[in-house]
Write a protein that holds these residues in place. Structure first.
Motif, PDB file in Angstrom:
ATOM      1  N   UNK A 141       0.680  -1.182   0.073  1.00 27.71           N
ATOM      2  CA  UNK A 141      -0.102  -0.028   0.182  1.00 27.71           C
ATOM      3  C   UNK A 141       0.808   1.075   0.064  1.00 27.71           C
ATOM      4  N   UNK A 142       0.359   2.377  -0.705  1.00 22.81           N
ATOM      5  CA  UNK A 142       0.997   3.651  -0.752  1.00 22.81           C
ATOM      6  C   UNK A 142       0.561   4.368   0.577  1.00 22.81           C
ATOM      7  N   UNK A 143       1.428   4.904   1.412  1.00 24.78           N
ATOM      8  CA  UNK A 143       0.923   5.461   2.555  1.00 24.78           C
ATOM      9  C   UNK A 143       0.056   6.721   2.311  1.00 24.78           C
ATOM     10  N   UNK A 144       0.082   7.431   1.328  1.00 23.80           N
ATOM     11  CA  UNK A 144      -0.869   8.677   1.042  1.00 23.80           C
ATOM     12  C   UNK A 144      -2.121   8.117   0.662  1.00 23.80           C
ATOM     13  N   UNK A 145      -2.262   6.774   0.422  1.00 26.49           N
ATOM     14  CA  UNK A 145      -3.576   6.380   0.022  1.00 26.49           C
ATOM     15  C   UNK A 145      -4.317   5.577   1.170  1.00 26.49           C
ATOM     16  N   UNK A 146      -3.663   5.319   2.316  1.00 26.52           N
ATOM     17  CA  UNK A 146      -4.329   4.651   3.245  1.00 26.52           C
ATOM     18  C   UNK A 146      -5.366   5.306   4.072  1.00 26.52           C
TER      19      UNK A 146
ATOM     20  N   UNK B  64      -1.905   8.689  12.315  1.00 30.66           N
ATOM     21  CA  UNK B  64      -1.125   9.440  11.340  1.00 30.66           C
ATOM     22  C   UNK B  64       0.217   8.422  11.360  1.00 30.66           C
ATOM     23  N   UNK B  65       0.715   8.074  10.032  1.00 34.08           N
ATOM     24  CA  UNK B  65       1.884   7.372  10.259  1.00 34.08           C
ATOM     25  C   UNK B  65       2.938   8.405  10.049  1.00 34.08           C
ATOM     26  N   UNK B  66       3.947   8.462  10.956  1.00 33.27           N
ATOM     27  CA  UNK B  66       5.051   9.541  11.083  1.00 33.27           C
ATOM     28  C   UNK B  66       6.383   9.043  10.511  1.00 33.27           C
ATOM     29  N   UNK B  67       6.487   7.591  10.457  1.00 33.90           N
ATOM     30  CA  UNK B  67       7.744   7.127  10.201  1.00 33.90           C
ATOM     31  C   UNK B  67       7.503   5.929   9.596  1.00 33.90           C
ATOM     32  N   UNK B  68       8.742   5.502   8.472  1.00 32.14           N
ATOM     33  CA  UNK B  68       8.659   4.262   7.885  1.00 32.14           C
ATOM     34  C   UNK B  68      10.447   3.980   7.930  1.00 32.14           C
ATOM     35  N   UNK B  69      10.681   2.785   8.745  1.00 33.02           N
ATOM     36  CA  UNK B  69      12.031   2.376   9.098  1.00 33.02           C
ATOM     37  C   UNK B  69      12.360   1.346   8.139  1.00 33.02           C
TER      38      UNK B  69
ATOM     39  N   UNK C 129      10.768   9.292   5.033  1.00 28.99           N
ATOM     40  CA  UNK C 129       9.581  10.244   5.240  1.00 28.99           C
ATOM     41  C   UNK C 129       8.418   9.359   4.701  1.00 28.99           C
ATOM     42  N   UNK C 130       7.426   9.501   5.262  1.00 32.25           N
ATOM     43  CA  UNK C 130       6.212   8.419   4.858  1.00 32.25           C
ATOM     44  C   UNK C 130       5.586   8.653   3.505  1.00 32.25           C
ATOM     45  N   UNK C 131       5.409  10.288   3.327  1.00 31.43           N
ATOM     46  CA  UNK C 131       4.669  10.690   2.084  1.00 31.43           C
ATOM     47  C   UNK C 131       5.321   9.948   0.854  1.00 31.43           C
ATOM     48  N   UNK C 132       4.351   9.458   0.139  1.00 28.55           N
ATOM     49  CA  UNK C 132       4.844   8.801  -1.322  1.00 28.55           C
ATOM     50  C   UNK C 132       5.421   7.378  -1.182  1.00 28.55           C
ATOM     51  N   UNK C 133       5.596   6.823   0.150  1.00 30.98           N
ATOM     52  CA  UNK C 133       6.380   5.346   0.207  1.00 30.98           C
ATOM     53  C   UNK C 133       5.277   4.292   0.017  1.00 30.98           C
ATOM     54  N   UNK C 134       5.813   3.284  -0.695  1.00 30.97           N
ATOM     55  CA  UNK C 134       5.326   2.057  -0.937  1.00 30.97           C
ATOM     56  C   UNK C 134       5.646   1.251   0.172  1.00 30.97           C
TER      57      UNK C 134
ATOM     58  N   UNK D 109       6.869   0.564  10.587  1.00 32.70           N
ATOM     59  CA  UNK D 109       6.002   1.586  10.457  1.00 32.70           C
ATOM     60  C   UNK D 109       5.422   2.039  11.859  1.00 32.70           C
ATOM     61  N   UNK D 110       5.740   3.552  12.136  1.00 34.31           N
ATOM     62  CA  UNK D 110       5.461   4.322  13.537  1.00 34.31           C
ATOM     63  C   UNK D 110       4.082   4.797  13.001  1.00 34.31           C
TER      64      UNK D 110
END
Length: 524
Positions: free
Chosen positions: A465-470, A477-482, A489-494, A501-502
């Motif tokens: 899933x793309x973070x922006x479309x969740x 709110x997703x604030x971080x993807x490790x 940065x979570x924006x635009x990440x698949x 995920x935080x």
């Protein structure tokens, strides 16, 4: 576009393979957590027995009256010191299961785990050695969670995997306390982590087996195995009526037990008296009971074992008086907030209640005297179901620590009926009540937002899933993807398997949203 999709699939495939390797590493680390927890929790268990025996021998020797004065003053100073430790480190209060659950959920963070572990270790030993009716299981669980926290820091485990090590340590702590690894895993799933994620189940079981092995080496003889059990030979109709009556009695008594425990604990906190006087009166009660029946102190487990092994001809009124005395004393001790659990006192109350029902059965010719211990074991598991509300843990624990499979099926029947009746009586699990009281305290209300870390599994809802479309629950709110030891940065990440995920949310929602959010990242 097609090439980009192809590259993404190759990358995703590599991350799936990498995730399996990371899982293997986590399972190995959980074994290490189990070993360390066993090396800490088993000495804790041993010290409790050693100092209890010293204390019992002192009272059995009937020394001159003047020897009691320095001993009483010494224990008084000990309890004041432990109270001071609790005041300085509030997280070590009580049993520790609510605190462990809060740490796994993300409600609290162990800021000084090593210091708190040492304080919990010695605070629990000193409290029980003074004669208070407290258990070893809760502190052992929290000690294990501290070990899991320390190992997570030492091994640089990913943030989303820390809860697995905390849960593994907690389960290993209970396994070390009772040498019951299967029941310890079920307790974590039913009462602490409250979500049956496969990683949590596997890591907890691995750690529990190792810790249980350490406990078995130090305590090769399990006192519960010495209980002789004879199954009654009554007809099916009488058996149904007797078990139904037993479940009703246990459910009603469980309701009264829970109400008294919770009410007195809340009242105790409002009593305007100095810590010195509270500890004085608490110790005075413990000392008086020690003169009467020393085995009722220190949790009362020795008294329970004594009755289960040779109490088939005890007077009913005497057993009832001892049960009520132990119950009243346990209520006061648990309410004090000193380090120590309520699991053992609950087990003792349930066992003595079963003894009373068994002796009544003997008096009316329903069962034989040799069947009393059979009823006691069933009652122990059912009473845990009524108060703790963890049916699988209770049934498996009694079967596992006693080794008597003949009580397994009756425990399922009586435990199931008890669970149904307690639902009708609206009995809330004791540890859940303590947890709710803790998170609604002023200290927790100061934190408006909390962060939950979840790990994406292959094939889960969040995978790909793309973070922006969740569309997450409100104010989540997703604030971080490790990923690959980097914070993205979570924006635009698949999202891909293995991503940590935080998710930030309002503090009052974490209990309601914990399981739904974790299930979105898991496939089970």
């Amino acid at each position: 576009m097609f090439q980009r999709f192809k590259n993404f699939r190759k990358l995703r495939k590599w991350y799936v393979v990498k995730l399996k390797l990371v899982d293997a590493r986590l399972y190995f680390v959980s074994i290490f957590v189990g070993l360390l927890t066993g090396l800490v929790a088993v000495p804790y268990h041993y010290c409790l027995y050693y100092f209890f025996n010293l204390r019992s021998e002192f009272f059995a020797s009937r020394p001159e009256w003047y020897w009691h004065i320095p001993l009483f003053l010494f224990f008084w100073a000990v309890l004041i010191f432990v109270s001071w430790l609790v005041m300085k480190m509030p997280l070590i209060t009580g049993g520790g299961i609510p605190q462990t659950r809060a740490a796994i959920n993300g409600r609290i963070t162990y800021k000084h785990p090593f210091i708190e572990l040492i304080s919990k270790f010695f605070g629990g030993i000193l409290s029980v050695s003074a004669g208070l009716s407290l258990g070893r299981e809760g502190p052992s669980v929290q000690i294990g969670s501290y070990v899991g926290c320390l190992v997570a820091r030492w091994t640089r485990i990913l943030r989303g995997e820390r809860k697995q090590l905390l849960a593994a340590g907690a389960g290993a702590g209970l396994a070390a306390a009772f040498a019951a690894p299967l029941a310890s895993s079920l307790l974590v799933i039913e009462s602490i982590e409250r979500f049956d994620a496969p990683k949590t189940a596997i890591t907890t079981l691995l750690a529990g087996v190792v810790a249980g092995a350490v406990a078995s080496m130090v305590f090769p003889v399990n006192s519960y195995h010495l209980i002789q059990v004879a199954e009654p030979g009554f007809s099916f109709g009488i058996q149904v009526k007797y078990f139904l009556l037993l479940a009703v009695i246990i459910s009603v008594c469980g309701k009264l037990y829970s109400m008294m425990m919770v009410s007195f604990k809340r009242v105790y906190a409002t009593v305007k008296s100095s810590v010195y006087m509270k500890m004085f009166y608490l110790l005075l009660v413990a000392y008086i009971i020690s003169f009467m029946q020393v085995n009722l102190t220190g949790g009362g487990e020795q008294f329970l074992l004594e009755q289960a092994q040779s109490g088939s001809h005890a007077p009913i009124m005497w057993v009832t008086a001892m049960m009520l005395l132990h119950f009243g004393f346990s209520v006061i001790c648990v309410s004090s907030g000193l380090p120590g659990g309520s699991f053992i006192p609950t087990l003792v109350t349930g066992g003595l209640l079963g003894q009373i029902v068994g002796l009544l059965g003997v008096e009316y010719g329903v069962i034989e005297p040799e069947n009393v211990s059979y009823v006691m074991l069933i009652s122990m598991s059912a009473f845990l179901v009524a108060v703790i509300r963890t049916p699988l843990t209770a049934i498996v624990l009694i079967t596992e620590i006693t080794g008597h499979l003949e009580v397994f099926y009756p425990s399922i029947v009586v435990g199931g009926l008890t669970y149904y009746f307690t639902e009708m009586l609206q009995i809330k699990p004791f540890n859940v009540i303590l947890y709710d009281d803790m998170i609604h305290s002023p200290a927790f209300k100061e934190e408006p937002r909390y962060t939950l870390s979840v790990e994406i599994m292959s094939g889960s809802y969040l995978d790909g899933k793309i973070v922006d479309e969740l569309r997450l629950p409100e104010r989540c709110v997703i604030i971080n993807v490790h990923r690959d030891r980097k914070n993205l940065p979570p924006k635009g990440q698949t999202l891909m398997p293995g991503d940590q995920v935080q998710i930030e949310m309002d503090s009052q929602d974490i209990e309601k949203l914990y399981e739904p959010l974790v299930s979105m990242a898991n496939i089970y």
